[in-house]
Motif scaffolding. Structure first.
Motif, PDB file in Angstrom:
ATOM      1  N   ASN A 128      33.498  38.509  46.125  1.00 20.01           N
ATOM      2  CA  ASN A 128      34.281  37.380  45.663  1.00 20.01           C
ATOM      3  C   ASN A 128      34.961  37.710  44.341  1.00 20.01           C
ATOM      4  N   LYS A 129      36.176  37.210  44.161  1.00 24.06           N
ATOM      5  CA  LYS A 129      36.861  37.376  42.892  1.00 24.06           C
ATOM      6  C   LYS A 129      36.169  36.531  41.822  1.00 24.06           C
ATOM      7  N   TYR A 130      36.168  37.039  40.608  1.00 19.90           N
ATOM      8  CA  TYR A 130      35.517  36.347  39.511  1.00 19.90           C
ATOM      9  C   TYR A 130      36.431  36.376  38.297  1.00 19.90           C
ATOM     10  N   VAL A 131      36.124  35.491  37.353  1.00 20.45           N
ATOM     11  CA  VAL A 131      36.810  35.486  36.064  1.00 20.45           C
ATOM     12  C   VAL A 131      35.787  35.887  35.006  1.00 20.45           C
ATOM     13  N   THR A 132      36.225  36.693  34.053  1.00 20.01           N
ATOM     14  CA  THR A 132      35.343  37.124  32.964  1.00 20.01           C
ATOM     15  C   THR A 132      35.772  36.434  31.677  1.00 20.01           C
ATOM     16  N   VAL A 133      34.811  35.836  30.994  1.00 21.12           N
ATOM     17  CA  VAL A 133      35.060  35.138  29.729  1.00 21.12           C
ATOM     18  C   VAL A 133      34.311  35.865  28.623  1.00 21.12           C
ATOM     19  N   ILE A 134      35.018  36.175  27.542  1.00 19.13           N
ATOM     20  CA  ILE A 134      34.485  37.001  26.461  1.00 19.13           C
ATOM     21  C   ILE A 134      34.578  36.254  25.137  1.00 19.13           C
ATOM     22  N   GLY A 135      33.448  36.141  24.427  1.00 14.65           N
ATOM     23  CA  GLY A 135      33.504  35.494  23.117  1.00 14.65           C
ATOM     24  C   GLY A 135      32.198  34.843  22.718  1.00 14.65           C
ATOM     25  N   GLY A 136      32.325  33.789  21.932  1.00 11.07           N
ATOM     26  CA  GLY A 136      31.169  33.223  21.253  1.00 11.07           C
ATOM     27  C   GLY A 136      30.337  32.256  22.070  1.00 11.07           C
ATOM     28  N   VAL A 137      29.050  32.230  21.746  1.00  8.87           N
ATOM     29  CA  VAL A 137      28.127  31.216  22.261  1.00  8.87           C
ATOM     30  C   VAL A 137      27.324  30.709  21.071  1.00  8.87           C
ATOM     31  N   ASN A 138      27.331  29.410  20.887  1.00  4.83           N
ATOM     32  CA  ASN A 138      26.675  28.808  19.725  1.00  4.83           C
ATOM     33  C   ASN A 138      25.700  27.729  20.153  1.00  4.83           C
ATOM     34  N   MET A 139      24.751  27.447  19.271  1.00  8.13           N
ATOM     35  CA  MET A 139      24.013  26.202  19.374  1.00  8.13           C
ATOM     36  C   MET A 139      24.830  25.156  18.620  1.00  8.13           C
ATOM     37  N   ASP A 140      25.257  24.115  19.312  1.00  7.33           N
ATOM     38  CA  ASP A 140      26.055  23.049  18.720  1.00  7.33           C
ATOM     39  C   ASP A 140      25.156  21.908  18.246  1.00  7.33           C
TER      40      ASP A 140
ATOM     41  N   LEU B 291      32.531  46.527  24.577  1.00  5.49           N
ATOM     42  CA  LEU B 291      33.435  46.194  25.679  1.00  5.49           C
ATOM     43  C   LEU B 291      33.703  47.405  26.572  1.00  5.49           C
ATOM     44  N   GLU B 292      33.815  48.567  25.959  1.00  7.25           N
ATOM     45  CA  GLU B 292      34.104  49.783  26.729  1.00  7.25           C
ATOM     46  C   GLU B 292      33.016  50.057  27.760  1.00  7.25           C
ATOM     47  N   GLN B 293      31.773  49.748  27.408  1.00  7.48           N
ATOM     48  CA  GLN B 293      30.661  49.951  28.334  1.00  7.48           C
ATOM     49  C   GLN B 293      30.774  49.044  29.560  1.00  7.48           C
ATOM     50  N   ARG B 294      31.574  47.995  29.452  1.00  8.70           N
ATOM     51  CA  ARG B 294      31.677  46.990  30.510  1.00  8.70           C
ATOM     52  C   ARG B 294      33.086  46.907  31.103  1.00  8.70           C
ATOM     53  N   ILE B 295      33.980  47.804  30.702  1.00  9.55           N
ATOM     54  CA  ILE B 295      35.399  47.649  31.022  1.00  9.55           C
ATOM     55  C   ILE B 295      35.691  47.722  32.519  1.00  9.55           C
ATOM     56  N   ASP B 296      34.938  48.509  33.264  1.00 10.80           N
ATOM     57  CA  ASP B 296      35.193  48.596  34.700  1.00 10.80           C
ATOM     58  C   ASP B 296      34.976  47.247  35.379  1.00 10.80           C
ATOM     59  N   THR B 297      33.897  46.565  35.000  1.00 15.29           N
ATOM     60  CA  THR B 297      33.628  45.240  35.570  1.00 15.29           C
ATOM     61  C   THR B 297      34.646  44.225  35.078  1.00 15.29           C
ATOM     62  N   ILE B 298      35.000  44.304  33.802  1.00 18.84           N
ATOM     63  CA  ILE B 298      36.012  43.413  33.247  1.00 18.84           C
ATOM     64  C   ILE B 298      37.327  43.580  34.006  1.00 18.84           C
ATOM     65  N   ASN B 299      37.692  44.816  34.291  1.00 10.21           N
ATOM     66  CA  ASN B 299      38.951  45.086  34.980  1.00 10.21           C
ATOM     67  C   ASN B 299      38.930  44.726  36.452  1.00 10.21           C
ATOM     68  N   GLY B 300      37.762  44.407  36.981  1.00 12.82           N
ATOM     69  CA  GLY B 300      37.676  43.906  38.352  1.00 12.82           C
ATOM     70  C   GLY B 300      37.910  42.414  38.456  1.00 12.82           C
ATOM     71  N   SER B 301      38.146  41.764  37.324  1.00 13.65           N
ATOM     72  CA  SER B 301      38.306  40.308  37.282  1.00 13.65           C
ATOM     73  C   SER B 301      39.665  39.872  37.813  1.00 13.65           C
ATOM     74  N   ALA B 302      39.718  38.652  38.315  1.00 13.94           N
ATOM     75  CA  ALA B 302      40.997  38.036  38.673  1.00 13.94           C
ATOM     76  C   ALA B 302      41.742  37.617  37.416  1.00 13.94           C
ATOM     77  N   ALA B 303      41.000  37.310  36.359  1.00 12.80           N
ATOM     78  CA  ALA B 303      41.566  36.977  35.049  1.00 12.80           C
ATOM     79  C   ALA B 303      40.484  37.186  34.009  1.00 12.80           C
ATOM     80  N   VAL B 304      40.913  37.429  32.765  1.00 14.98           N
ATOM     81  CA  VAL B 304      39.993  37.606  31.646  1.00 14.98           C
ATOM     82  C   VAL B 304      40.402  36.654  30.536  1.00 14.98           C
ATOM     83  N   VAL B 305      39.427  35.957  29.976  1.00 16.03           N
ATOM     84  CA  VAL B 305      39.664  35.019  28.885  1.00 16.03           C
ATOM     85  C   VAL B 305      38.857  35.467  27.681  1.00 16.03           C
TER      86      VAL B 305
END
Length: 297
Positions: free
Chosen positions: A2-14, A123-137
């Motif tokens: 299945n196609k997936y979207v990859t989201v990259i960035g922060g996670v906080n306790m709000d 990110l480089e360690q994960r770039i192949d999976t990232i590049n398999g995404s339908a979109a990256v945010v």
């Protein structure tokens, strides 16, 4: 697969305070305090998941109790954390905000130092999976170097949320320093757009950003809707009339709606209409992410 979207960035306790009496500077005011997992990228990822998409989340969690709580919550809602990492000895991102009686934010503090560990090498360690995404945010909690790495190496459509006036310039610097000089989409609010372009209005700001190499620009205008622009078309779309309960998370929902539209091959700028409906749903909710967001799409 299945196609997936990859989201990259922060996670906080709000930690969010909703006042039940008028705001008074330098004084204690009655209200209700809630705590939950947040962060711009995490909120976008959660919204995309609720919209029915497969989502891989790339982030760093602290080794403290807040990191454990956020990691467990992200797992519980179904985010794929195979590209994320727990970092022992580091405190998790923390976001503290105070909203007045009308749901408008009065003050906020973001402690996101841990995100510095989300480096180009990470990110480089994960770039192949990232590049398999339908979109990256990505959000601009990550560094200029990490953003530049994504602009130069991401093969999927890359969309960036600018987060705040303090962090928005990071993506502009990354874009100017990049080898490709191209970015699929940039989402900013009007204050962030003015901060990075020094333009007085959304039209001028969008023109400047498209000239820099941004293919699609979305400038949110609060109660006045959104201004969308690309190389051939510019359009102002009005907001959906809303009885605002809480403004926190509306911009994140808008971004998720745009990405959801892109994944469904919705043409520009109609995908912004999905974003406006997603933001409308969030404004109606006490929660940063409305669990019933799909009902409004």
């Amino acid at each position: 697969m299945n196609k997936y979207v990859t989201v990259i960035g922060g996670v906080n306790m709000d930690i969010s305070a909703a006042l039940t009496a008028p705001f008074v500077p330098a004084d204690s005011v009655p209200g209700h305090v809630t705590m939950g997992c947040g962060g711009v990228a995490r909120n976008i990822a959660h919204n995309l998941l609720l919209m029915g998409n497969d989502v891989k989340f790339v982030s760093v969690f602290g080794g403290d109790i807040f990191g454990e709580m956020c990691h467990r919550e992200c797992e519980a809602i179904g985010l794929d954390l195979s590209l994320a990492e727990r970092m022992e000895g580091q405190r998790n991102g923390l976001y503290l905000c105070v909203n007045d009686m009308f749901g408008e934010m009065r003050a906020a503090v973001a402690d996101t130092d841990i995100i510095a560990h989300l480096t180009p090498a990470f990110l480089e360690q994960r770039i192949d999976t990232i590049n398999g995404s339908a979109a990256v945010v990505a959000d601009t909690n990550i560094s200029i170097e990490a953003l530049q790495y994504l602009i130069d190496h991401c093969k999927a459509p890359l969309l960036v949320d600018t987060v705040s006036t303090a962090k928005a310039p990071r993506v502009i610097t990354a874009l100017r320093q990049s080898a490709t000089g191209r970015l699929h989409a940039l989402k900013l609010n009007i204050q962030e757009a003015q901060a990075v372009t020094r333009c007085d209005n959304a039209r001028e700001a969008a023109d400047q950003l498209t000239a820099m190499g941004v293919q699609e620009v979305y400038i949110t205008l609060g109660s006045e809707g959104v201004y969308c622009s690309n190389d051939t078309l510019s359009q102002h779309l009005p907001a959906i009339p809303t009885h605002v309960v809480n403004t926190t998370g509306a911009g994140d929902a808008f971004m998720a709606g745009v990405v959801h539209g892109l994944l469904g091959q919705t043409p520009f700028p109609e995908c912004a209409q999905i974003g406006l409906r997603a933001a409308h749903a969030t404004l109606l909710s006490q929660q940063t992410v409305n669990p019933d967001i799909n009902k409004y799409l």
